[in-house]
Design an enzyme around this catalytic site. Structure first.
Site, PDB file in Angstrom:
ATOM      1  N   SER A   1      19.939  36.766  82.749  1.00 14.43           N
ATOM      2  CA  SER A   1      18.684  36.566  82.020  1.00 14.43           C
ATOM      3  C   SER A   1      19.055  36.402  80.552  1.00 14.43           C
ATOM      4  CB  SER A   1      17.760  37.774  82.208  1.00 14.43           C
ATOM      5  OG  SER A   1      16.626  37.649  81.372  1.00 14.43           O
TER       6      SER A   1
ATOM      7  N   ARG B   1       9.421  37.704  68.692  1.00  8.92           N
ATOM      8  CA  ARG B   1       8.136  37.897  69.380  1.00  8.92           C
ATOM      9  C   ARG B   1       6.932  37.843  68.436  1.00  8.92           C
ATOM     10  NH1 ARG B   1      11.171  35.921  72.806  1.00  8.92           N
ATOM     11  NH2 ARG B   1      12.102  37.257  74.404  1.00  8.92           N
TER      12      ARG B   1
ATOM     13  N   ASP C   1       9.486  29.531  85.337  1.00  8.60           N
ATOM     14  CA  ASP C   1       8.466  30.576  85.453  1.00  8.60           C
ATOM     15  C   ASP C   1       7.193  30.242  84.690  1.00  8.60           C
ATOM     16  OD1 ASP C   1      10.138  32.021  87.082  1.00  8.60           O
ATOM     17  OD2 ASP C   1      10.908  33.297  85.487  1.00  8.60           O
TER      18      ASP C   1
ATOM     19  N   ASP D   1       9.508  43.215  75.952  1.00 14.04           N
ATOM     20  CA  ASP D   1       8.782  42.083  75.394  1.00 14.04           C
ATOM     21  C   ASP D   1       7.289  42.098  75.722  1.00 14.04           C
ATOM     22  OD1 ASP D   1      10.822  40.948  73.956  1.00 14.04           O
ATOM     23  OD2 ASP D   1      11.536  39.721  75.618  1.00 14.04           O
TER      24      ASP D   1
END
Length: 398
Positions: free
Chosen positions: A175, A95, A14, A124
């Site tokens: 995922s 993050r 991606d 996220d």
């Protein structure tokens, strides 16, 4: 001057496709930034070269494992951070680490936009964009999957059309997001919350039902910081890594939960965080020994709010910074050793010792040598229960 976009780059399909996709959609040059927070996988240099081969004008990689452990995982350990009392914030902690590197790269390369690979459905996107706007309010954010409808089918077609150097066939049914603090698994058959997870979901932990000898470990803390395992000095990163190995081998740290996402939906998640759960369990017990009652009670409220703020992407917020100060102060005397038995999927505390201990054997014992003056208790109870007693008399008289 050509616009520049800094892209949070993982090296996967991606984000590799996103390099060319963003260039076509915006006409901008793309700088790829990959941050290693202990997720494993490919070598950073391989990832850097792939980003360049996929069309990035610059590619930066950063080994941030020590930074992640010291500046993000450690505060979570000190805070006993468990979102909804269970989840040790595995993805949420990584993050802001990545955000700092993205913002630094944007300033270095004169970029006005930061891009990430998140969907419009998850937490996220908020963590990235709220963090970026807190550190650099002048930057704007884009998300190709969310903003330009870059579906996986379209990404595969784009990859094949442009002959990008990345495999498009292998796709996990799940995922997965992972780092040194833990691993998060979702989607696929797990979306039916009646379905039990199967063993191939797990990677950081062994089946807790398997036959094995128990593992006893002693974790030493100094002011809330893990500094030794079985008497041997460790960094925070080493403490997490060693306990990932040892607690993971015993099946410790598996979590199957339906959690409340920030975006308003409930989501089924499978987590593995053996080192995190072992360290937080040990730290909680050492606090029980060393932290005064009223401070401990109030800290539990702070821990919940701290966890919610971090989960919600507000790592860099004023309230989070203020709570950090309280948590550090509360950890001033959290020093000593915790002995744990790791076995059968559980981390069980079996011993505690601390020079800062508030446990007084002579006050606690029921044997000869007891120094607790029991005669004081009668008057204490009279005063302690007086307000309730007076109210009860009034209510019974009505």
């Amino acid at each position: 001057m050509t616009e520049r976009v800094v892209l949070a780059y993982s090296g996967g399909l991606d984000t590799s496709v996103a390099i060319g996709w963003i260039a076509e959609e915006t006409g901008a040059e793309v700088i790829a930034v990959a941050v290693d927070v202990g997720q494993g996988g490919e070598d950073l240099d391989v990832i850097r070269k792939r980003a360049l081969a996929c069309g990035a004008v610059e590619a930066e990689v950063a080994d941030a494992k020590e930074e992640f452990a010291d500046e993000y995982c450690l505060p979570a350990i000190k805070a006993n951070a468990l979102y909804m009392d269970r989840y040790p914030l595995v993805s949420a902690l990584s993050r802001p680490t990545i955000v700092k590197h993205l913002v630094a790269a944007a300033k270095k390369h004169g970029a006005g936009i930061v891009a990430h690979g998140c969907t419009g459905k998850g937490n996220d996107q908020v963590r990235f964009e709220a963090g970026i706007s807190s550190l650099a309010p002048e930057l704007t954010c884009i998300a190709p999957v969310r903003d330009y409808a870059m579906t996986r089918d379209k990404a595969i077609a784009f990859c094949e059309e442009k002959n990008l150097p990345i495999a498009t066939t292998k796709k996990s049914p799940y995922s997965i997001d992972q780092n040194v603090f833990g691993r998060a698994v979702e989607t696929g058959f797990l979306e039916d919350i009646w379905n039990a997870p199967i063993e191939d979901v797990y990677e950081y932990t062994s089946n807790p039902a398997g036959p094995r000898e128990a593992d006893e470990v002693i974790i030493t803390f100094k002011q809330g910081v893990p500094v030794a395992i079985d008497g041997k000095p460790v960094t925070v990163l080493q403490a997490i890594q060693q306990l990932n190995e040892r607690a993971g081998a015993q099946g410790v740290g598996r979590i199957d939960m339906v959690e409340d996402r920030l975006v308003g939906i409930k989501s089924r998640e499978i987590y593995e965080a053996p080192g995190a759960i072992a360290l937080i369990t040990a730290h909680q017990e050492l606090e029980n020994v060393t932290v005064e009652r009223e401070l401990a009670r109030y800290k539990r409220q702070v821990e919940q709010r701290w966890s919610e703020l971090v989960y919600d992407g507000l790592w860099f917020s004023p309230l989070k910074r203020a709570l950090d100060g309280f948590i550090n102060e509360a950890n001033e005397h959290v020093s000593g050793d915790i002995r744990m038995t790791l076995h059968g999927g559980r981390a069980v505390v079996t011993g505690r010792r601390s020079e800062s201990s508030l446990y007084d054997f002579n006050l606690a014992t029921y044997d000869t040598g007891d120094t607790f003056d029991q005669s004081l208790s009668k008057g204490f109870i009279e005063l302690f229960g007086m307000s309730s007693k007076i109210a009860a008399k009034r209510d019974l008289a009505q």
